[in-house]
Design a protein around this motif. Sequence first.
Motif, PDB file in Angstrom:
ATOM      1  N   ARG A  36      46.356  44.033  26.607  1.00 35.50           N
ATOM      2  CA  ARG A  36      46.512  45.388  27.145  1.00 35.50           C
ATOM      3  C   ARG A  36      46.603  45.386  28.672  1.00 35.50           C
ATOM      4  NH1 ARG A  36      42.956  48.792  29.283  1.00 35.50           N
ATOM      5  NH2 ARG A  36      41.172  47.513  28.619  1.00 35.50           N
ATOM      6  N   LEU A  37      45.666  44.688  29.340  1.00 34.87           N
ATOM      7  CA  LEU A  37      45.625  44.689  30.803  1.00 34.87           C
ATOM      8  C   LEU A  37      46.809  43.942  31.408  1.00 34.87           C
ATOM      9  CD1 LEU A  37      41.799  44.140  31.419  1.00 34.87           C
ATOM     10  CD2 LEU A  37      43.109  46.243  31.775  1.00 34.87           C
ATOM     11  N   ALA A  38      47.217  42.849  30.768  1.00 34.65           N
ATOM     12  CA  ALA A  38      48.355  42.086  31.283  1.00 34.65           C
ATOM     13  C   ALA A  38      49.626  42.920  31.234  1.00 34.65           C
ATOM     14  CB  ALA A  38      48.522  40.796  30.483  1.00 34.65           C
ATOM     15  N   GLU A  39      49.811  43.661  30.142  1.00 34.56           N
ATOM     16  CA  GLU A  39      50.997  44.509  30.028  1.00 34.56           C
ATOM     17  C   GLU A  39      50.926  45.692  30.990  1.00 34.56           C
ATOM     18  OE1 GLU A  39      51.130  45.532  25.944  1.00 34.56           O
ATOM     19  OE2 GLU A  39      51.989  43.615  25.301  1.00 34.56           O
ATOM     20  N   GLU A  40      49.739  46.269  31.151  1.00 34.78           N
ATOM     21  CA  GLU A  40      49.583  47.432  32.026  1.00 34.78           C
ATOM     22  C   GLU A  40      49.725  47.048  33.496  1.00 34.78           C
ATOM     23  OE1 GLU A  40      46.233  50.853  33.128  1.00 34.78           O
ATOM     24  OE2 GLU A  40      45.952  49.543  31.385  1.00 34.78           O
ATOM     25  N   SER A  41      49.172  45.908  33.857  1.00 35.90           N
ATOM     26  CA  SER A  41      49.183  45.514  35.271  1.00 35.90           C
ATOM     27  C   SER A  41      50.546  45.002  35.719  1.00 35.90           C
ATOM     28  CB  SER A  41      48.150  44.409  35.511  1.00 35.90           C
ATOM     29  OG  SER A  41      48.533  43.213  34.863  1.00 35.90           O
ATOM     30  N   ARG A  42      51.289  44.396  34.806  1.00 33.53           N
ATOM     31  CA  ARG A  42      52.578  43.780  35.115  1.00 33.53           C
ATOM     32  C   ARG A  42      52.430  42.666  36.155  1.00 33.53           C
ATOM     33  NH1 ARG A  42      56.595  49.102  35.539  1.00 33.53           N
ATOM     34  NH2 ARG A  42      56.126  49.918  33.451  1.00 33.53           N
ATOM     35  N   VAL A  43      51.227  42.116  36.225  1.00 33.09           N
ATOM     36  CA  VAL A  43      51.008  40.980  37.110  1.00 33.09           C
ATOM     37  C   VAL A  43      51.817  39.787  36.615  1.00 33.09           C
ATOM     38  CG1 VAL A  43      49.278  39.297  37.884  1.00 33.09           C
ATOM     39  CG2 VAL A  43      48.735  41.736  37.884  1.00 33.09           C
ATOM     40  N   MET A  44      51.988  39.698  35.272  1.00 37.01           N
ATOM     41  CA  MET A  44      52.784  38.636  34.658  1.00 37.01           C
ATOM     42  C   MET A  44      53.933  39.261  33.879  1.00 37.01           C
ATOM     43  SD  MET A  44      49.556  36.380  33.452  1.00 37.01           S
ATOM     44  CE  MET A  44      48.499  37.815  33.478  1.00 37.01           C
ATOM     45  N   TRP A  92      44.724  48.471  41.478  1.00 37.35           N
ATOM     46  CA  TRP A  92      44.349  47.146  41.954  1.00 37.35           C
ATOM     47  C   TRP A  92      43.871  46.302  40.766  1.00 37.35           C
ATOM     48  CZ3 TRP A  92      43.919  51.509  44.757  1.00 37.35           C
ATOM     49  CH2 TRP A  92      44.308  51.473  46.111  1.00 37.35           C
ATOM     50  N   TRP A  93      44.237  45.012  40.799  1.00 38.34           N
ATOM     51  CA  TRP A  93      43.893  44.098  39.708  1.00 38.34           C
ATOM     52  C   TRP A  93      43.320  42.810  40.283  1.00 38.34           C
ATOM     53  CZ3 TRP A  93      44.881  46.599  35.164  1.00 38.34           C
ATOM     54  CH2 TRP A  93      45.810  47.639  35.213  1.00 38.34           C
ATOM     55  N   LEU A  94      42.327  42.257  39.609  1.00 41.67           N
ATOM     56  CA  LEU A  94      41.705  41.017  40.066  1.00 41.67           C
ATOM     57  C   LEU A  94      41.884  39.940  38.999  1.00 41.67           C
ATOM     58  CD1 LEU A  94      39.986  39.611  42.248  1.00 41.67           C
ATOM     59  CD2 LEU A  94      37.957  40.273  40.928  1.00 41.67           C
ATOM     60  N   LEU A  95      42.518  38.848  39.415  1.00 41.07           N
ATOM     61  CA  LEU A  95      42.723  37.702  38.542  1.00 41.07           C
ATOM     62  C   LEU A  95      41.749  36.601  38.971  1.00 41.07           C
ATOM     63  CD1 LEU A  95      44.657  36.516  36.310  1.00 41.07           C
ATOM     64  CD2 LEU A  95      45.925  35.477  38.205  1.00 41.07           C
ATOM     65  N   VAL A  96      40.926  36.116  38.034  1.00 42.27           N
ATOM     66  CA  VAL A  96      39.930  35.084  38.332  1.00 42.27           C
ATOM     67  C   VAL A  96      40.112  33.933  37.354  1.00 42.27           C
ATOM     68  CG1 VAL A  96      37.475  34.537  38.533  1.00 42.27           C
ATOM     69  CG2 VAL A  96      38.296  36.820  39.161  1.00 42.27           C
ATOM     70  N   VAL A  97      40.147  32.728  37.907  1.00 44.78           N
ATOM     71  CA  VAL A  97      40.250  31.523  37.084  1.00 44.78           C
ATOM     72  C   VAL A  97      39.017  30.672  37.370  1.00 44.78           C
ATOM     73  CG1 VAL A  97      41.649  29.519  36.470  1.00 44.78           C
ATOM     74  CG2 VAL A  97      42.758  31.615  37.301  1.00 44.78           C
ATOM     75  N   SER A  98      38.207  30.414  36.339  1.00 42.21           N
ATOM     76  CA  SER A  98      36.970  29.644  36.497  1.00 42.21           C
ATOM     77  C   SER A  98      37.018  28.395  35.636  1.00 42.21           C
ATOM     78  CB  SER A  98      35.754  30.494  36.098  1.00 42.21           C
ATOM     79  OG  SER A  98      35.685  31.675  36.874  1.00 42.21           O
ATOM     80  N   THR A 110      40.291  35.519  33.699  1.00 39.57           N
ATOM     81  CA  THR A 110      39.959  36.928  33.451  1.00 39.57           C
ATOM     82  C   THR A 110      40.844  37.820  34.309  1.00 39.57           C
ATOM     83  OG1 THR A 110      38.220  36.939  35.144  1.00 39.57           O
ATOM     84  CG2 THR A 110      37.566  36.418  32.891  1.00 39.57           C
ATOM     85  N   LEU A 111      41.184  38.959  33.769  1.00 38.25           N
ATOM     86  CA  LEU A 111      41.980  39.961  34.469  1.00 38.25           C
ATOM     87  C   LEU A 111      41.247  41.295  34.372  1.00 38.25           C
ATOM     88  CD1 LEU A 111      44.674  40.641  35.928  1.00 38.25           C
ATOM     89  CD2 LEU A 111      45.643  41.152  33.670  1.00 38.25           C
ATOM     90  N   ASP A 112      40.983  41.915  35.533  1.00 39.63           N
ATOM     91  CA  ASP A 112      40.219  43.159  35.560  1.00 39.63           C
ATOM     92  C   ASP A 112      40.945  44.236  36.341  1.00 39.63           C
ATOM     93  OD1 ASP A 112      37.482  42.923  34.282  1.00 39.63           O
ATOM     94  OD2 ASP A 112      37.504  41.116  35.521  1.00 39.63           O
ATOM     95  N   ASP A 113      40.787  45.457  35.896  1.00 39.43           N
ATOM     96  CA  ASP A 113      41.252  46.629  36.637  1.00 39.43           C
ATOM     97  C   ASP A 113      40.134  47.015  37.606  1.00 39.43           C
ATOM     98  OD1 ASP A 113      42.000  49.093  37.612  1.00 39.43           O
ATOM     99  OD2 ASP A 113      42.491  49.970  35.661  1.00 39.43           O
ATOM    100  N   ILE A 114      40.354  46.804  38.904  1.00 42.43           N
ATOM    101  CA  ILE A 114      39.322  47.100  39.916  1.00 42.43           C
ATOM    102  C   ILE A 114      39.726  48.302  40.771  1.00 42.43           C
ATOM    103  CG2 ILE A 114      38.462  44.730  40.004  1.00 42.43           C
ATOM    104  CD1 ILE A 114      40.093  44.381  42.596  1.00 42.43           C
ATOM    105  N   THR A 115      40.567  49.162  40.206  1.00 37.02           N
ATOM    106  CA  THR A 115      41.073  50.311  40.952  1.00 37.02           C
ATOM    107  C   THR A 115      39.945  51.213  41.451  1.00 37.02           C
ATOM    108  OG1 THR A 115      43.124  50.295  39.671  1.00 37.02           O
ATOM    109  CG2 THR A 115      42.569  52.330  40.840  1.00 37.02           C
TER     110      THR A 115
END
Length: 269
Positions: A36-44, A92-98, A110-115
């Motif tokens: 859901r977030l990946a499609e909404e953010s269009r980051v990818m 705004w979106w935050l992409l974190v790779v751990s 992880t992908l988060d909506d930080i708006t």
Amino acid sequence: MRSEVMKSAIMDSLGSGVAVIDADGYLLNVNSHWTRLAEESRVMPYAPIREGDQILDVFPSDAVAGVKAVLTRARARFTNEYVTVASGSTKWWLLVVSRLNRAEGGAVVTLDDITEQRRVEIEAHQVRQELAHVSRVSTMGELTASLAHQLNQPLTGVVINAQAARRIVDRTPLGYDELRETMIDILADARRASEVIQRVRGLLRRGEFEMTPVDLQSIITDVANLVSSDALIRNITISLDLDPQSIIVRGDRVQLQQVVLNLFMNAYD
């Protein structure tokens, strides 16, 4: 089987979009929020939801190097922030790779909506700016008599010299040299008045913080000139002992002027 169901339930209970990838960047697992977030953010370009998808192929180009660094254990964590605008709305979106702590390696993405978080920060920043502006206005209000005195001197000089120039023009023969000197004095007084006004306008300016290289010596001198008349009114002597060399610092000019002005006013009190 029960263990897999438990893992899937735990992942879907998370509010973030979560994808687990192996050491080569291939997708091992993903929760429903990721899609859901990946499609909404269009980051990818699209959201890989099948096991075996190579996730690096669809990652933003500015994130691939960071993800690879985590997968090769060169770093433990990589973060990147993205801004998207759709239908006039900014998000705004935050992409974190751990790093994934297992022998085989891999990572959790992880992908988060930080708006909402960013909007709160922006509003807080605007409030701080307004408070700083109110503080400057209040301080300048305390300098009203000083500013009036500073402006009165050059403006009085302009009037006196203009009257003298008129008398010179009316004389016969016309004294060109004397008239020229009088006009030079008028220009000098007008420039002094303009400098006072510009310093006041600079301090009262609204706007975003602008971090630029500024000359600290110049800031101190400008503020000292601005409050010099107030010092005379209070029977205070200002003595500046500045380094002859310019001191360049990185900061917001108006904010630094406010700091120096506060120091002067506190010293006066």
